[in-house]
Structure formats: C-alpha cells, structure tokens
Design an enzyme around this catalytic site. Structure first.
Site, PDB file in Angstrom:
ATOM      1  N   THR A  12       5.108  -4.894  -7.217  1.00 14.50           N
ATOM      2  CA  THR A  12       5.907  -6.202  -7.787  1.00 14.50           C
ATOM      3  C   THR A  12       6.333  -5.705  -9.109  1.00 14.50           C
ATOM      4  O   THR A  12       7.234  -6.486  -9.331  1.00 14.50           O
ATOM      5  CB  THR A  12       4.717  -7.092  -7.625  1.00 14.50           C
ATOM      6  N   ASP A  54       6.523  -0.618  -1.934  1.00 18.38           N
ATOM      7  CA  ASP A  54       5.619  -1.323  -2.041  1.00 18.38           C
ATOM      8  C   ASP A  54       4.200  -0.449  -1.863  1.00 18.38           C
ATOM      9  O   ASP A  54       4.124   0.219  -0.770  1.00 18.38           O
ATOM     10  CB  ASP A  54       5.709  -2.371  -0.915  1.00 18.38           C
ATOM     11  N   SER A  55       3.153  -1.139  -2.424  1.00 14.96           N
ATOM     12  CA  SER A  55       2.009  -0.233  -2.368  1.00 14.96           C
ATOM     13  C   SER A  55       1.144  -0.148  -0.903  1.00 14.96           C
ATOM     14  O   SER A  55       0.379   0.401  -0.607  1.00 14.96           O
ATOM     15  CB  SER A  55       0.945  -0.315  -3.304  1.00 14.96           C
ATOM     16  N   THR A  88      -0.224  -3.792  -6.560  1.00 17.63           N
ATOM     17  CA  THR A  88      -1.710  -4.243  -6.875  1.00 17.63           C
ATOM     18  C   THR A  88      -2.283  -4.247  -5.366  1.00 17.63           C
ATOM     19  O   THR A  88      -3.540  -3.907  -5.238  1.00 17.63           O
ATOM     20  CB  THR A  88      -1.393  -5.788  -7.361  1.00 17.63           C
ATOM     21  N   ASP A  89      -1.750  -4.172  -4.322  1.00 18.83           N
ATOM     22  CA  ASP A  89      -2.413  -4.240  -3.076  1.00 18.83           C
ATOM     23  C   ASP A  89      -3.138  -3.195  -2.688  1.00 18.83           C
ATOM     24  O   ASP A  89      -4.198  -3.204  -2.181  1.00 18.83           O
ATOM     25  CB  ASP A  89      -1.207  -4.301  -2.003  1.00 18.83           C
ATOM     26  N   LYS A 159      -9.066  -5.385  -5.957  1.00 17.15           N
ATOM     27  CA  LYS A 159      -8.361  -6.471  -6.023  1.00 17.15           C
ATOM     28  C   LYS A 159      -8.994  -7.727  -5.428  1.00 17.15           C
ATOM     29  O   LYS A 159      -9.427  -7.939  -4.255  1.00 17.15           O
ATOM     30  CB  LYS A 159      -7.252  -6.452  -5.027  1.00 17.15           C
ATOM     31  N   TYR A 279     -34.405  -3.512   5.380  1.00 12.41           N
ATOM     32  CA  TYR A 279     -34.527  -4.126   6.851  1.00 12.41           C
ATOM     33  C   TYR A 279     -34.466  -3.252   7.900  1.00 12.41           C
ATOM     34  O   TYR A 279     -33.963  -1.995   7.822  1.00 12.41           O
ATOM     35  CB  TYR A 279     -33.448  -5.086   7.017  1.00 12.41           C
TER      36      TYR A 279
HETATM   37  N1  ASP Z   1       3.108  -5.957  -2.472  1.00 15.50           N
HETATM   38  C1  ASP Z   1       2.918  -5.399  -3.819  1.00 15.50           C
HETATM   39  C2  ASP Z   1       2.381  -4.078  -3.841  1.00 15.50           C
HETATM   40  O1  ASP Z   1       1.304  -3.740  -3.666  1.00 15.50           O
HETATM   41  C3  ASP Z   1       1.941  -6.484  -4.363  1.00 15.50           C
HETATM   42  C4  ASP Z   1       2.095  -6.186  -6.150  1.00 15.50           C
HETATM   43  O2  ASP Z   1       2.350  -5.061  -6.465  1.00 15.50           O
HETATM   44  O3  ASP Z   1       1.447  -7.051  -6.675  1.00 15.50           O
HETATM   45  O4  ASP Z   1       3.233  -3.198  -3.920  1.00 15.50           O
END
Ligand code: ASP
Length: 332
Positions: A12, A54-55, A88-89, A159, A279
C-alpha cells in the site's frame, strides 16, 4: 552518515487508487528521496526495486529472492542497514521467513509499509519510512518491522489490525525498539553474529497450516496427506489441545508420522505457549509424534517448517531444529 539500502517489494505504501477505487501497485518513485527528502537527513539512502506486488501475491519464491538480496546487502561493506518496503498483509510471513532463511545478522534489516499510501495527505507511510530508515542505523542486528513508532521482531510479529495504523504486534516478545520521544532499545536485542555464507535459498512450500475447530473433519486432513503435504502446522486450542474423542485428529497424526510428515503445533491464542502435556488431547498428539511449537506465531511456524524441511529433510534433526530457538522466534 550511515548508508541504508531500501529494497522495494510493493504494498500500500506506494499504491494509488485505480478508477474503480481499488488500491493497486503504482509505479515506484525510483528516487525515494524525491518522494520524501527528509529521509536523506536520517541516512545516506539508496533504493532498489525487487518487485512491485500487493503482498497478497507474495509466494515463498519471493521470500527467497528477497532474502538473497538482503544477504548480499549484509555482506556488502558499503551498506550499514537494510529497509524492506512491503505490503502489510503478509509482512509478518515474509519477515519471519527472511529471518529464518538468513539466520544471524551483523546489521539491521527493517521491514516497513503503511496502512495508507504515501501519496495521501493523511498517511502513516511518512512516519513509518522515517522510523524504518532511522532504525536501520541502530545497533539492532535483527529482522524487525518498523510500524507505528515501534520496531517489533519480525519472527515474532503478526498483523493484528486490518484498519488501525498500529497494525503489528509481537504478543510474546516486547518491542525491539520503542520510538517515542526517546529511543529505547530493548535488552533482549540479539547480539551481532556473522551471517551464514553462502546463501542457502532452499525452501519446501508444500506445507499446510490447519486451524483446529469443533467439527473439523479429520478425513480432510488425511486427504491433504494423500495429495502430497510435506509438513503440517496445526493451530491448536489454548495450550496445544485438540480433539481426541469424537472427530479425533490423532489417527491423521499417526498417518502423518508414518509418512514422515512433521506436525508442528502452535496455539490459536496470540499470547502464551503450547504445553502438550497439559490436556489429554495434546498429550495424545505428542504421543503420535506432534512437535510443540512453544510460543511461536503461526507465521514463524509455517516459515520454519518450510525452511527446515528443505534444509534438513524430515527426521530427528528437523525436530531438534524446530524445537530450538534459531533467531529469537521462540522461547525454549
Ligand atoms: N494489500 C496490501 C498489501 O499487503 C496491504 C498493505 O500494504 O497495507 O500489499
């Protein structure tokens, strides 16, 4: 002045709105300093475009290409620190994978990105870029993520927020750097250590992560094992619990063991750690050969199984590597 290499991979930060309103990768301003001249006061900055994605479209092959570029920069005497601009993704996955692919470091490698593009008036990109370039000049020889006035350890990151500007967290590890009025470097930052050379880019992408939930049909996991899964990451409940009565996953884990498919168990809870003896479900999974992922994130666990499998193959050496702390990704 410290020399910082910026590697651009997309996200982004450099996106702009298409006619339909969706954010798309924009042509990267080759001269980052022309976009944000203030960076030149933090370091002597040079930039290189690796990809412009785009990541959400990043694959393990991109992690390897990125890690190879970072490896070259770390060995380059004319570079003091590296910044990686990334969406960020999947930044937490890439940062975890790059950290594990590289191992010890002598220089900082700082990922950053933004929730809003740099071209917008109200953006977090400017602050994050300045913080990342600044952090790349600090004595923090780790892969970190600079976001919202903090640097968190990449191999501990996730994230955590889709819409807030403070998008990243490392719930089981304090920030490496707090960028407040003062700059505070955490006492747990790893000491510098010579990077492994030559670069080892082997990775096994045929790894499946499965989140356990009530009603998960074990036949689906068995089906995945039939179609060639090489490693499994099981996101179990709480301290590593999973069904062992109705809908038991234990027979599937036994099939995995028979096929030499390692099963690494992490917790669905962001905070805390796996103790498979607590458990009966977890104990049965351990009995069937499942390996405790301790307090690793899902992101680090997936990357670690991919890298470990490619380098060591299945077996006791892989188990030992998964159980040990390699780059600060888990507490042992
Ligand atoms: N869709 C974008 C990405 O991961 C989101 C971002 O960068 O905030 O490339």
């Amino acid at each position: 002045m410290a020399r910082v290499l910026v590697l651009h991979t997309g996200g982004t930060l450099m996106m702009s709105k298409a006619d339909g309103g969706e954010l798309l990768p924009d042509a990267f301003g080759r001269d980052l300093l022309a976009e944000l001249p203030i960076l030149g006061r933090a370091a002597d900055v040079s930039a290189r475009i690796l990809f412009n994605l785009d990541s959400g479209d990043m694959q393990p092959s991109h992690w390897v290409e990125l890690a190879r570029a970072v490896h070259g920069a770390v060995l380059d005497d004319s570079v003091d620190g590296v910044v990686v601009i990334h969406g960020t993704d999947t930044m937490a996955y890439s940062a975890s994978a790059v950290a594990l692919l590289l191992g010890p470091l002598t220089k900082p490698v700082v990922f950053t990105g933004a929730q809003r593009p740099l071209v917008e008036v109200r953006t977090d990109a400017r602050q994050n870029l300045v913080d990342a370039v600044f952090a790349a000049t600090l004595p923090v020889p780790e892969v970190g993520i600079a976001f919202a006035s903090r640097v968190v350890r990449g191999a501990r990151s996730m994230k955590r927020d889709a819409w807030a500007l403070a998008a990243f967290d490392s719930p089981n590890c304090p920030p490496l750097v707090e960028l407040g009025v003062d700059v505070g470097i955490g006492p747990h930052v790893r000491p510098p250590a010579a990077i492994l050379a030559p670069f080892d880019g082997r990775i096994e992408p045929r790894v499946l992560a499965v989140r356990v939930f009530p009603g998960l049909d074990p036949a689906l996991v068995q089906g995945a094992l039939r179609v060639g899964v090489k490693g499994l990451v099981l996101e179990a409940y709480g301290t590593g619990n999973l069904p062992h009565l109705a809908g038991s996953l234990i027979p599937a884990l036994e099939v995995a063991r028979a096929q030499d498919v390692p099963v690494l168990v992490v917790s669905q809870c962001p905070r805390g750690f796996v103790d498979m003896s607590r458990y009966a479900g977890g104990a049965a999974a351990a009995e069937a050969g499942a390996i405790s992922g301790g307090d690793m994130t899902r992101e680090a666990a997936i990357a670690k199984v991919m890298v470990g499998l490619a380098r060591l193959g299945p077996g006791p050496a892989l188990r030992a590597w998964l159980e040990r702390d390699v780059v600060g990704e888990r507490t042992t």
